[in-house]
Design a protein around this motif. Sequence first.
Motif, PDB file in Angstrom:
ATOM      1  N   ASN A 171       0.849  -1.187   0.000  1.00 50.57           N
ATOM      2  CA  ASN A 171       0.000   0.000   0.000  1.00 50.57           C
ATOM      3  C   ASN A 171       0.885   1.237   0.000  1.00 50.57           C
ATOM      4  O   ASN A 171       2.097   1.166   0.246  1.00 50.57           O
ATOM      5  CB  ASN A 171      -0.957  -0.001   1.200  1.00 50.57           C
ATOM      6  CG  ASN A 171      -0.231  -0.068   2.524  1.00 50.57           C
ATOM      7  OD1 ASN A 171       0.410   0.898   2.939  1.00 50.57           O
ATOM      8  ND2 ASN A 171      -0.314  -1.218   3.203  1.00 50.57           N
ATOM      9  N   ASP A 172       0.278   2.387  -0.258  1.00 50.78           N
ATOM     10  CA  ASP A 172       1.041   3.625  -0.363  1.00 50.78           C
ATOM     11  C   ASP A 172       1.716   3.997   0.954  1.00 50.78           C
ATOM     12  O   ASP A 172       2.835   4.526   0.960  1.00 50.78           O
ATOM     13  CB  ASP A 172       0.124   4.769  -0.808  1.00 50.78           C
ATOM     14  CG  ASP A 172      -0.300   4.649  -2.264  1.00 50.78           C
ATOM     15  OD1 ASP A 172       0.360   3.905  -3.015  1.00 50.78           O
ATOM     16  OD2 ASP A 172      -1.292   5.299  -2.646  1.00 50.78           O
ATOM     17  N   GLY A 173       1.042   3.735   2.070  1.00 53.82           N
ATOM     18  CA  GLY A 173       1.619   4.074   3.367  1.00 53.82           C
ATOM     19  C   GLY A 173       2.897   3.309   3.639  1.00 53.82           C
ATOM     20  O   GLY A 173       3.896   3.878   4.110  1.00 53.82           O
ATOM     21  N   GLU A 174       2.878   2.022   3.337  1.00 50.43           N
ATOM     22  CA  GLU A 174       4.074   1.199   3.542  1.00 50.43           C
ATOM     23  C   GLU A 174       5.203   1.651   2.629  1.00 50.43           C
ATOM     24  O   GLU A 174       6.371   1.702   3.032  1.00 50.43           O
ATOM     25  CB  GLU A 174       3.726  -0.272   3.289  1.00 50.43           C
ATOM     26  CG  GLU A 174       4.880  -1.247   3.488  1.00 50.43           C
ATOM     27  CD  GLU A 174       5.739  -1.384   2.249  1.00 50.43           C
ATOM     28  OE1 GLU A 174       6.965  -1.574   2.394  1.00 50.43           O
ATOM     29  OE2 GLU A 174       5.189  -1.274   1.135  1.00 50.43           O
ATOM     30  N   LEU A 175       4.857   2.012   1.389  1.00 49.14           N
ATOM     31  CA  LEU A 175       5.872   2.467   0.445  1.00 49.14           C
ATOM     32  C   LEU A 175       6.494   3.782   0.917  1.00 49.14           C
ATOM     33  O   LEU A 175       7.711   3.980   0.820  1.00 49.14           O
ATOM     34  CB  LEU A 175       5.244   2.633  -0.939  1.00 49.14           C
ATOM     35  CG  LEU A 175       6.189   2.896  -2.117  1.00 49.14           C
ATOM     36  CD1 LEU A 175       7.240   1.810  -2.229  1.00 49.14           C
ATOM     37  CD2 LEU A 175       5.386   2.999  -3.417  1.00 49.14           C
ATOM     38  N   ALA A 176       5.670   4.681   1.459  1.00 48.67           N
ATOM     39  CA  ALA A 176       6.181   5.955   1.977  1.00 48.67           C
ATOM     40  C   ALA A 176       7.119   5.727   3.160  1.00 48.67           C
ATOM     41  O   ALA A 176       8.161   6.387   3.284  1.00 48.67           O
ATOM     42  CB  ALA A 176       5.019   6.858   2.379  1.00 48.67           C
ATOM     43  N   GLU A 177       6.761   4.795   4.042  1.00 47.59           N
ATOM     44  CA  GLU A 177       7.618   4.491   5.191  1.00 47.59           C
ATOM     45  C   GLU A 177       8.952   3.901   4.735  1.00 47.59           C
ATOM     46  O   GLU A 177      10.012   4.231   5.288  1.00 47.59           O
ATOM     47  CB  GLU A 177       6.903   3.514   6.125  1.00 47.59           C
ATOM     48  CG  GLU A 177       5.722   4.125   6.864  1.00 47.59           C
ATOM     49  CD  GLU A 177       4.986   3.112   7.712  1.00 47.59           C
ATOM     50  OE1 GLU A 177       5.429   1.932   7.741  1.00 47.59           O
ATOM     51  OE2 GLU A 177       3.981   3.478   8.346  1.00 47.59           O
ATOM     52  N   ALA A 178       8.901   3.036   3.728  1.00 45.39           N
ATOM     53  CA  ALA A 178      10.135   2.449   3.204  1.00 45.39           C
ATOM     54  C   ALA A 178      11.022   3.529   2.595  1.00 45.39           C
ATOM     55  O   ALA A 178      12.245   3.520   2.769  1.00 45.39           O
ATOM     56  CB  ALA A 178       9.805   1.378   2.168  1.00 45.39           C
TER      57      ALA A 178
END
Length: 232
Positions: free
Chosen positions: A162-169
Amino acid sequence: MSDVSSKIKAALEREPEVKSDVDEINVVENDVIRLQGVVTTLGAKRRALRVAMETTEHGLVADGLRLRPQQQRGDDQIAATLDQALRGEVEFQGITIDTADALAEEPDGQCIMYSVDDGVVRLDGVVESLSHRRLAEVLAWWTPGITEVDNRLRVKPAQEENDGELAEALEMVFSKDPALRNHEINALVRDRQVHLGGRVASEAQKQRASADCWCLPGVHEVRNELQVFPTA
């Protein structure tokens, strides 16, 4: 050249990230459409594949593009540098890390097995999160001399992207890049498109931020609106 190949070539010529490399990209039509050639940046590789997928009716495009290395190095040199990066990463403490040849069988628990063949890095094994899987690929792309990363790491238990996980990465990657860790960079991710805002001290750092985004598997587009404010 078929109509499909012509449409893909025309679309690539209009893509800013790709157009300087378009003459080096060949569109091959067999059972599936395949892009082949050598490009100068990872962004060009990622965007070329995405543009080709969006241009075809079925969206299936095989990846035969390779990165032109800025530094020519042998496989043993690449492997030694990658090994040091993986073993030195604090996020990977407690994970078994070794070459695929050294580990005859996949060990229990988390592991990262790697191999290098003609500049192509292959990653196998199991990690506990998508962020760990992405980080391993980023470290591989940061290794001088490579032309491709074949990331076959599995995530157990499985996680949904999801976008949130990608942003955190992405935030984690910026924090680990010595060139960027002390700068204010804000990353907004929506539908796998990354929008960068904030400030850095040089144009080189701005371009480095874009390059780091493209190192993350799953990024489809990067819009870099970082402001450059040179330090005194």
